[in-house]
Design an enzyme around this catalytic site. Structure first.
Site, PDB file in Angstrom:
ATOM      1  N   HIS A   1      -4.773  -1.620  -5.798  1.00  0.00           N
ATOM      2  CA  HIS A   1      -3.979  -0.483  -6.279  1.00  0.00           C
ATOM      3  C   HIS A   1      -4.922   0.644  -6.692  1.00  0.00           C
ATOM      4  O   HIS A   1      -5.706   0.491  -7.633  1.00  0.00           O
ATOM      5  CB  HIS A   1      -3.086  -0.911  -7.447  1.00  0.00           C
ATOM      6  CG  HIS A   1      -2.040  -1.912  -7.039  1.00  0.00           C
ATOM      7  ND1 HIS A   1      -1.107  -2.437  -7.904  1.00  0.00           N
ATOM      8  CD2 HIS A   1      -1.768  -2.467  -5.827  1.00  0.00           C
ATOM      9  CE1 HIS A   1      -0.330  -3.281  -7.239  1.00  0.00           C
ATOM     10  NE2 HIS A   1      -0.713  -3.316  -5.981  1.00  0.00           N
TER      11      HIS A   1
ATOM     12  N   GLN B   1       1.900  -6.011  -3.297  1.00  0.00           N
ATOM     13  CA  GLN B   1       2.345  -6.155  -1.901  1.00  0.00           C
ATOM     14  C   GLN B   1       3.620  -5.312  -1.698  1.00  0.00           C
ATOM     15  O   GLN B   1       3.805  -4.332  -2.394  1.00  0.00           O
ATOM     16  CB  GLN B   1       2.579  -7.627  -1.516  1.00  0.00           C
ATOM     17  CG  GLN B   1       1.306  -8.450  -1.408  1.00  0.00           C
ATOM     18  CD  GLN B   1       0.703  -8.846  -2.744  1.00  0.00           C
ATOM     19  OE1 GLN B   1       1.358  -9.486  -3.540  1.00  0.00           O
ATOM     20  NE2 GLN B   1      -0.536  -8.479  -2.986  1.00  0.00           N
TER      21      GLN B   1
ATOM     22  N   ASP C   1       0.808  -1.229   0.000  1.00  0.00           N
ATOM     23  CA  ASP C   1       0.000   0.000   0.000  1.00  0.00           C
ATOM     24  C   ASP C   1       0.837   1.274   0.000  1.00  0.00           C
ATOM     25  O   ASP C   1       0.426   2.304   0.542  1.00  0.00           O
ATOM     26  CB  ASP C   1      -0.974   0.012   1.203  1.00  0.00           C
ATOM     27  CG  ASP C   1      -1.883  -1.202   1.190  1.00  0.00           C
ATOM     28  OD1 ASP C   1      -2.238  -1.656   0.094  1.00  0.00           O
ATOM     29  OD2 ASP C   1      -2.220  -1.703   2.280  1.00  0.00           O
TER      30      ASP C   1
ATOM     31  N   LYS D   1       1.603   2.212  -5.101  1.00  0.00           N
ATOM     32  CA  LYS D   1       2.092   1.676  -6.391  1.00  0.00           C
ATOM     33  C   LYS D   1       1.139   2.019  -7.539  1.00  0.00           C
ATOM     34  O   LYS D   1       1.578   2.396  -8.620  1.00  0.00           O
ATOM     35  CB  LYS D   1       2.264   0.150  -6.298  1.00  0.00           C
ATOM     36  CG  LYS D   1       3.306  -0.268  -5.258  1.00  0.00           C
ATOM     37  CD  LYS D   1       3.349  -1.763  -5.060  1.00  0.00           C
ATOM     38  CE  LYS D   1       2.157  -2.342  -4.351  1.00  0.00           C
ATOM     39  NZ  LYS D   1       2.013  -1.970  -2.924  1.00  0.00           N
TER      40      LYS D   1
HETATM   41  P1  GDP Z   1      -0.881   0.393  -3.482  1.00  0.00           P
HETATM   42  O1  GDP Z   1      -1.453  -0.893  -3.030  1.00  0.00           O
HETATM   43  O2  GDP Z   1       0.594   0.477  -3.262  1.00  0.00           O
HETATM   44  O3  GDP Z   1      -1.255   0.759  -4.886  1.00  0.00           O
HETATM   45  O4  GDP Z   1      -1.526   1.517  -2.541  1.00  0.00           O
HETATM   46  P2  GDP Z   1      -3.078   1.642  -2.144  1.00  0.00           P
HETATM   47  O5  GDP Z   1      -3.829   2.115  -3.311  1.00  0.00           O
HETATM   48  O6  GDP Z   1      -3.550   0.401  -1.467  1.00  0.00           O
HETATM   49  O7  GDP Z   1      -3.001   2.721  -0.999  1.00  0.00           O
HETATM   50  C1  GDP Z   1      -2.441   3.975  -1.212  1.00  0.00           C
HETATM   51  C2  GDP Z   1      -3.499   5.046  -0.853  1.00  0.00           C
HETATM   52  O8  GDP Z   1      -2.887   6.299  -0.728  1.00  0.00           O
HETATM   53  C3  GDP Z   1      -4.554   5.220  -1.933  1.00  0.00           C
HETATM   54  O9  GDP Z   1      -5.765   5.582  -1.325  1.00  0.00           O
HETATM   55  C4  GDP Z   1      -4.013   6.374  -2.764  1.00  0.00           C
HETATM   56  O10 GDP Z   1      -5.038   7.094  -3.423  1.00  0.00           O
HETATM   57  C5  GDP Z   1      -3.366   7.215  -1.706  1.00  0.00           C
HETATM   58  N1  GDP Z   1      -2.181   7.971  -2.125  1.00  0.00           N
HETATM   59  C6  GDP Z   1      -1.192   7.627  -2.984  1.00  0.00           C
HETATM   60  N2  GDP Z   1      -0.217   8.551  -2.993  1.00  0.00           N
HETATM   61  C7  GDP Z   1      -0.601   9.517  -2.124  1.00  0.00           C
HETATM   62  C8  GDP Z   1       0.002  10.731  -1.659  1.00  0.00           C
HETATM   63  O11 GDP Z   1       1.089  11.127  -2.041  1.00  0.00           O
HETATM   64  N3  GDP Z   1      -0.701  11.441  -0.720  1.00  0.00           N
HETATM   65  C9  GDP Z   1      -1.911  11.050  -0.245  1.00  0.00           C
HETATM   66  N4  GDP Z   1      -2.508  11.794   0.672  1.00  0.00           N
HETATM   67  N5  GDP Z   1      -2.498   9.899  -0.648  1.00  0.00           N
HETATM   68  C10 GDP Z   1      -1.844   9.160  -1.569  1.00  0.00           C
HETATM   69  P1  IMO Z   2      -0.962  -4.152  -2.290  1.00  0.00           P
HETATM   70  O1  IMO Z   2      -0.498  -4.649  -3.628  1.00  0.00           O
HETATM   71  C1  IMO Z   2      -0.971  -4.649   2.029  1.00  0.00           C
HETATM   72  C2  IMO Z   2      -1.010  -8.743   3.554  1.00  0.00           C
HETATM   73  C3  IMO Z   2      -2.261  -9.205   4.270  1.00  0.00           C
HETATM   74  C4  IMO Z   2      -1.665 -10.202   5.238  1.00  0.00           C
HETATM   75  C5  IMO Z   2      -0.548 -10.848   4.417  1.00  0.00           C
HETATM   76  C6  IMO Z   2      -0.928 -12.160   3.752  1.00  0.00           C
HETATM   77  O2  IMO Z   2      -2.257  -3.447  -2.326  1.00  0.00           O
HETATM   78  O3  IMO Z   2       0.130  -3.363  -1.628  1.00  0.00           O
HETATM   79  P2  IMO Z   2      -2.445 -12.840   1.694  1.00  0.00           P
HETATM   80  O4  IMO Z   2      -3.868 -12.467   1.355  1.00  0.00           O
HETATM   81  O5  IMO Z   2      -1.458 -12.392   0.676  1.00  0.00           O
HETATM   82  O6  IMO Z   2      -2.292 -14.261   2.079  1.00  0.00           O
HETATM   83  O7  IMO Z   2      -2.148 -12.007   3.034  1.00  0.00           O
HETATM   84  O8  IMO Z   2      -0.202  -9.895   3.422  1.00  0.00           O
HETATM   85  N1  IMO Z   2      -1.236  -8.205   2.188  1.00  0.00           N
HETATM   86  C7  IMO Z   2      -1.174  -6.908   1.884  1.00  0.00           C
HETATM   87  N2  IMO Z   2      -0.980  -5.832   2.660  1.00  0.00           N
HETATM   88  N3  IMO Z   2      -1.081  -4.507   0.693  1.00  0.00           N
HETATM   89  C8  IMO Z   2      -1.249  -5.571  -0.113  1.00  0.00           C
HETATM   90  O9  IMO Z   2      -1.244  -5.487  -1.447  1.00  0.00           O
HETATM   91  C9  IMO Z   2      -1.347  -6.864   0.480  1.00  0.00           C
HETATM   92  N4  IMO Z   2      -1.534  -8.110   0.007  1.00  0.00           N
HETATM   93  C10 IMO Z   2      -1.452  -8.933   1.059  1.00  0.00           C
HETATM   94  O10 IMO Z   2      -2.906  -8.145   4.931  1.00  0.00           O
HETATM   95  O11 IMO Z   2      -1.078  -9.535   6.310  1.00  0.00           O
HETATM   96 MG    MG Z   3      -2.991  -1.610  -1.794  1.00  0.00          MG
END
Ligand code: GDP
Ligand code: IMO
Ligand code: MG
Length: 420
Positions: A40, A221, A12, A15
């Site tokens: 994502h 991840q 998270d 990406k």
């Molecule tokens: P990913 O799994 O790595 O793609 O990340 P996620 O989408 O799960 O979580 C990142 C969250 O942060 C999302 O809600 C994005 O919209 C938000 N986000 C990404 N970059 C920024 C930033 O620079 N500032 C803020 N405030 N939010 C961001």
């Molecule tokens: P993105 O791509 C954050 C965590 C789960 C759990 C562990 C194992 O959005 O960054 P699984 O379902 O893979 O067997 O879970 O990994 N986990 C993540 N945490 N971002 C993710 O993906 C995750 N994908 C799995 O919360 O702790």
């Molecule tokens: Mg994510």
């Protein structure tokens, strides 16, 4: 050549947003591991979209998107994602490709994930319950079904054989849920999958590289969730690090150019497992609130803490990171003081190394404090205009890691990113 964008923490890191920002520079964007456990987030025409299995380049006209062999694919979740894409007018039938070697997640994999987690009690991993672990177990156990198998006339008998094997495991867990409805939906989704572009991913990607096309591998991840180098057993089941690109797409290590690592300006983790810099106080609460730190896939509140340079230096080493993107710097705008973990104290000894089995140790983070910038940075467009306290924070991190932070993301919008 192929560039890689991946997460350096526990997932998270942003990406989706960062891949979306760079997408127009690339001809092909490919996922090489993970599955629907990923979430994502990107913004398209001001609307929030969360992608789980489809690469984050899918909204860019002319970009080809590949789901690579290293992924574990849920056809039901894929169909749902494609429906969302269609509502945005995306012609995914033209731009989405799936490797025939990609492993399939079955409804029984999801059931096994639930049963396994339930049986672990307090020691549960906090899995997303998407069937990831059981699907990868069937891959390495050489039992799994692959996307290419759906075209085989014997698919149903192969499915039944594996399903019976899973039933025995489910019986061992005394698992009672009726999944017949899920299976019906699943078979409908397989029909949909059959209608998509199923390709030899390894030829697809190598041909693109040979034709000098620009290819980007999108990690899911984070490196601290890697099956080998993460906080085992509190990890996911795939190779989330740069090395996974080679086996997850079928490309040579010689072809990898930039490894762009993403870190938040702080740190989060969702699910169980060790997190040395976790905050249980009002600062953790503030970060969760200002950063909207709730899981994109499961909606669970994310655990929040200070940036951990010990872990970050480790993941930069394992991945061979060449450039860093720091996201969510804006989330720290209100803080008077920031902390950065530079070493751990374990049993009275100080170390800058990530230890074996972090969960079994009492790790005390050693912090350096920084003055907060106390300014809204979300509208800033140039590096020079960033507050001096923030530039000091970043340059300190760069010096520690010996890698430059090339980009600073200051908001969720695709255009909210500043080149250093
Ligand atoms: P990913 O799994 O790595 O793609 O990340 P996620 O989408 O799960 O979580 C990142 C969250 O942060 C999302 O809600 C994005 O919209 C938000 N986000 C990404 N970059 C920024 C930033 O620079 N500032 C803020 N405030 N939010 C961001
Ligand atoms: P993105 O791509 C954050 C965590 C789960 C759990 C562990 C194992 O959005 O960054 P699984 O379902 O893979 O067997 O879970 O990994 N986990 C993540 N945490 N971002 C993710 O993906 C995750 N994908 C799995 O919360 O702790
Ligand atoms: Mg994510």
């Amino acid at each position: 050549m192929i560039d890689v964008i991946l997460g350096l923490q526990w997932g998270d890191e942003g990406k989706g947003k960062v891949v979306d920002y760079f997408a127009s520079k690339y001809d092909v964007i490919a996922r090489f591991q993970g599955g629907p456990n990923a979430g994502h987030t990107l913004f398209v025409d001001g609307k929030k979209v969360v992608l789980h299995q489809i690469p984050s380049g899918i909204f860019k006209e002319g970009t080809k998107n590949l789901i690579g062999n290293g992924v574990v694919l849920d056809a039901v979740a894929l169909q749902k994602e494609c429906e969302i894409l269609a509502s945005f007018g995306v012609d995914y039938r033209k731009s989405l490709f799936i490797s025939d070697r990609t492993q399939l997640i079955l409804p029984t994999h999801k059931a096994l994930d639930r049963a396994s987690e339930q049986s672990k009690g307090n020691e549960k991993i906090g899995s997303t319950l998407k069937g990831i672990g059981p699907a990868y177990m069937d891959k390495t156990g050489r039992n799994g079904l692959r996307v290419g198998d759906v075209k085989d006339k014997n698919f149903v008998s192969k499915y039944i054989k594996l399903r019976l094997k899973h039933q025995k495991l489910l019986d061992n867990f005394s698992f009672q849920e009726d999944i017949s409805q899920e299976e019906e939906t699943y078979f409908n989704a397989l029909e949909f999958l059959r209608s998509l572009n199923i390709v030899s991913g390894e030829y697809f990607i190598n041909q693109a590289i040979d034709e000098n096309k620009k290819v980007l591998a999108e990690g899911a991840q984070g490196s601290m969730l890697d099956i080998d180098f993460g906080t085992f057993p509190y990890v996911t089941s795939s190779t989330t690090i740069a090395a996974g690109v080679c086996s997850g797409l079928g490309v040579s290590p010689h072809k990898i150019k930039e490894v762009i690592g993403i870190t938040k300006a702080y740190c989060t983790r969702v699910g169980g497992g060790p997190f040395p810099t976790e905050l249980h106080d009002e600062f953790g609460e503030l970060i969760r609130k200002n950063g909207n730190e709730f899981g994109a896939t499961t909606g669970r509140p994310r655990r929040c803490g200070w940036i951990d340079l010990v872990a970050l230096k480790y993941t930069c080493m394992i991945n061979g990171v060449s450039k860093i993107v720091m996201t969510k710097a804006d989330v720290l705008d209100e803080l008077d003081t920031l902390k950065v973990c530079e070493s751990y104290t374990i049993n009275g000894e100080t170390t800058t190394h990530v230890p074996f089995q972090m969960d079994k140790l009492d790790i005390k983070p050693v912090y350096t404090e920084f003055k907060g910038w106390k300014k809204d940075i979300s509208g800033i467009k140039s590096y020079e205009s960033l507050p001096k306290e923030m530039l000091h924070y970043i340059s300190h991190i760069n010096d520690y890691l010996k890698i430059k932070t090339h980009y600073i993301s200051n908001g969720p919008g695709t255009d909210q990113i500043i080149e250093a």
